[in-house]
Design a protein around this motif. Structure first.
Motif, PDB file in Angstrom:
ATOM      1  N   LEU A 199      -2.346  10.573  50.032  1.00  0.00           N
ATOM      2  CA  LEU A 199      -3.073   9.479  49.398  1.00  0.00           C
ATOM      3  C   LEU A 199      -2.646   8.149  49.999  1.00  0.00           C
ATOM      4  N   GLN A 200      -3.532   7.149  49.864  1.00  0.00           N
ATOM      5  CA  GLN A 200      -3.219   5.784  50.262  1.00  0.00           C
ATOM      6  C   GLN A 200      -3.615   4.848  49.137  1.00  0.00           C
ATOM      7  N   ARG A 201      -2.754   3.880  48.846  1.00  0.00           N
ATOM      8  CA  ARG A 201      -3.115   2.816  47.910  1.00  0.00           C
ATOM      9  C   ARG A 201      -3.551   1.613  48.728  1.00  0.00           C
ATOM     10  N   ARG A 202      -4.771   1.150  48.499  1.00  0.00           N
ATOM     11  CA  ARG A 202      -5.328   0.065  49.292  1.00  0.00           C
ATOM     12  C   ARG A 202      -5.642  -1.124  48.411  1.00  0.00           C
ATOM     13  N   ARG A 203      -5.243  -2.311  48.882  1.00  0.00           N
ATOM     14  CA  ARG A 203      -5.484  -3.530  48.125  1.00  0.00           C
ATOM     15  C   ARG A 203      -6.972  -3.712  47.845  1.00  0.00           C
ATOM     16  N   GLY A 204      -7.304  -3.978  46.597  1.00  0.00           N
ATOM     17  CA  GLY A 204      -8.679  -4.253  46.227  1.00  0.00           C
ATOM     18  C   GLY A 204      -9.593  -3.064  46.234  1.00  0.00           C
ATOM     19  N   VAL A 205      -9.062  -1.878  46.544  1.00  0.00           N
ATOM     20  CA  VAL A 205      -9.894  -0.668  46.617  1.00  0.00           C
ATOM     21  C   VAL A 205      -9.452   0.357  45.587  1.00  0.00           C
ATOM     22  N   GLY A 206      -8.171   0.687  45.590  1.00  0.00           N
ATOM     23  CA  GLY A 206      -7.652   1.715  44.698  1.00  0.00           C
ATOM     24  C   GLY A 206      -6.956   2.791  45.497  1.00  0.00           C
ATOM     25  N   ASP A 217       7.049  -6.653  55.570  1.00  0.00           N
ATOM     26  CA  ASP A 217       6.547  -5.476  56.281  1.00  0.00           C
ATOM     27  C   ASP A 217       5.212  -5.024  55.706  1.00  0.00           C
ATOM     28  N   ALA A 218       5.090  -5.062  54.387  1.00  0.00           N
ATOM     29  CA  ALA A 218       3.854  -4.628  53.736  1.00  0.00           C
ATOM     30  C   ALA A 218       2.669  -5.446  54.212  1.00  0.00           C
ATOM     31  N   ARG A 219       2.848  -6.746  54.371  1.00  0.00           N
ATOM     32  CA  ARG A 219       1.755  -7.591  54.859  1.00  0.00           C
ATOM     33  C   ARG A 219       1.340  -7.187  56.266  1.00  0.00           C
ATOM     34  N   GLN A 220       2.319  -6.935  57.129  1.00  0.00           N
ATOM     35  CA  GLN A 220       2.003  -6.563  58.506  1.00  0.00           C
ATOM     36  C   GLN A 220       1.328  -5.196  58.594  1.00  0.00           C
ATOM     37  N   LEU A 221       1.718  -4.293  57.713  1.00  0.00           N
ATOM     38  CA  LEU A 221       1.220  -2.922  57.775  1.00  0.00           C
ATOM     39  C   LEU A 221       0.033  -2.681  56.859  1.00  0.00           C
ATOM     40  N   ASP A 222      -0.445  -3.723  56.195  1.00  0.00           N
ATOM     41  CA  ASP A 222      -1.564  -3.604  55.261  1.00  0.00           C
ATOM     42  C   ASP A 222      -1.250  -2.576  54.182  1.00  0.00           C
ATOM     43  N   ARG A 223      -0.064  -2.684  53.602  1.00  0.00           N
ATOM     44  CA  ARG A 223       0.374  -1.784  52.553  1.00  0.00           C
ATOM     45  C   ARG A 223       0.804  -2.619  51.353  1.00  0.00           C
ATOM     46  N   LEU A 224       1.042  -1.944  50.243  1.00  0.00           N
ATOM     47  CA  LEU A 224       1.567  -2.621  49.076  1.00  0.00           C
ATOM     48  C   LEU A 224       3.092  -2.651  49.154  1.00  0.00           C
ATOM     49  N   PRO A 225       3.729  -3.727  48.680  1.00  0.00           N
ATOM     50  CA  PRO A 225       5.194  -3.749  48.656  1.00  0.00           C
ATOM     51  C   PRO A 225       5.742  -2.530  47.908  1.00  0.00           C
ATOM     52  N   GLY A 226       6.777  -1.927  48.456  1.00  0.00           N
ATOM     53  CA  GLY A 226       7.352  -0.731  47.846  1.00  0.00           C
ATOM     54  C   GLY A 226       6.753   0.560  48.336  1.00  0.00           C
TER      55      GLY A 226
END
Length: 247
Positions: free
Chosen positions: A65-72, A194-203
Motif C-alpha cells: 500500500l501507499q499513503r498519498r497526500r490528498g488522495v488516501g 526526506d518525506a518532502r523530497q520523496l513525496d511521502r508522509l513524515p514517518g
C-alpha cells in the motif's frame, strides 16, 4: 471484501487482518485503486480502527500500500529494483545514478555521522544533497557529509550555487585516493525533509543506507541514502546481485 470473524483467531488481530486484506488486494483491487476509508473498513471487518491502522501500516511497510497526500491509501505497484553499486568509487564518479541538487556548509551534523567522521565539535562540513529518480518517480534522497578540511580546494565552489556547487565539491573529493568503504542498511522512518523530497508522509517507512568512505587511513566522507521502502527493493553487487527485499 467480505466480513471475517477475528475474535477467535489466536494470532494478533491486526496480523490476521493484514493477511485478509492482502488477499483482497490481490483479488479485488487494481494497482493505484483507492481503498475505502478507515471507518468503513473497520466496520466491515468488525475491528477497532487502531487494529486496522496496524494492519495497514504493516502492508505499507511490505510495499503493498501507499499513503498519498490528498488522495488516501492506494494499492502500490510492484517494487522497483534499485541497484546499490558495490563498486569501489567516490560519490559522483562515472556511472553514478545520483543527481546533485545543492551543497551547503554547516558546523552541525547528526551525532551518528560525527562519530563516523570523528569530527571535532564545530568542525566545518560540506553537506551535498543528491536525489535518485526513475521514470520521473523519486526513489531516494541522499546527504553526503565531507569535512571541509578534507577537500581544501573546494573553497572555489563557494562562488557557485545549486547543482554546480555540489558537482564541484564531489570533484574535489574524487581527487583523493579511496582506500576503503563499507555500508550498513537499516529500516527507518522518513523525516519531514526526506518525506518532502520523496513525496511521502513524515514517518513513512524508509530504508537507510549509510556508506563510509576511507582515504589516508581515516573516514573522509559519509553518505546517508534514504530509499522509499514502499516502492524499492535494494540489490547489491555488480553482476550476481543479491536481493535485499523481495518485490
Amino acid at each position: 471484501m467480505g466480513t471475517t470473524q477475528l475474535e477467535t483467531v489466536p494470532e494478533p488481530k491486526y496480523w490476521h487482518l493484514k493477511t485478509v486484506l492482502s488477499e483482497a488486494l490481490d483479488s479485488e483491487f487494481a494497482v493505484g485503486e483507492i481503498l475505502p476509508n478507515e471507518r468503513d473498513l473497520a466496520a466491515r471487518f468488525g475491528v477497532a480502527r487502531a487494529t486496522l491502522r496496524q494492519a495497514l501500516e504493516q502492508l505499507e511497510l511490505e510495499g503493498r500500500l501507499q499513503r498519498r497526500r490528498g488522495v488516501g491509501t492506494t494499492v502500490a505497484p510492484p517494487r522497483v529494483g534499485v541497484a546499490v553499486a558495490a563498486r569501489h568509487t567516490w560519490p559522483g564518479a562515472a556511472g553514478d545514478d545520483w543527481q546533485p541538487v545543492d551543497s551547503a556548509q554547516s558546523d552541525t551534523v547528526p551525532a551518528a555521522v560525527a562519530r563516523l567522521l570523528e569530527t571535532a565539535p564545530g568542525e566545518l562540513m560540506h553537506i551535498v544533497r543528491r536525489t535518485r529518480v526513475t521514470e520521473g518517480q523519486p526513489l531516494a534522497a541522499e546527504l553526503v557529509y565531507i569535512p571541509a578540511a578534507a577537500v581544501p580546494g573546494s573553497t572555489e565552489a563557494e562562488l557557485l550555487t545549486g547543482p554546480a556547487r555540489a558537482h564541484a565539491i564531489l570533484r574535489e573529493l574524487q581527487s583523493l585516493e579511496l582506500t576503503g568503504q563499507d555500508r550498513t542498511v537499516e529500516l527507518g522512518s522518513a523525516r519531514a525533509e526526506d518525506a518532502r523530497q520523496l513525496d511521502r508522509l513524515p514517518g513513512a517507512p524508509v530504508l537507510v543506507v549509510t556508506t563510509r568512505y576511507v582515504s589516508g587511513g581515516r573516514t573522509t566522507a559519509v553518505a546517508v541514502s534514504t530509499y522509499r521502502a514502499d516502492t524499492c527493493r535494494l540489490t547489491f553487487g555488480e553482476s550476481d546481485a543479491v536481493a535485499l527485499l523481495a518485490g
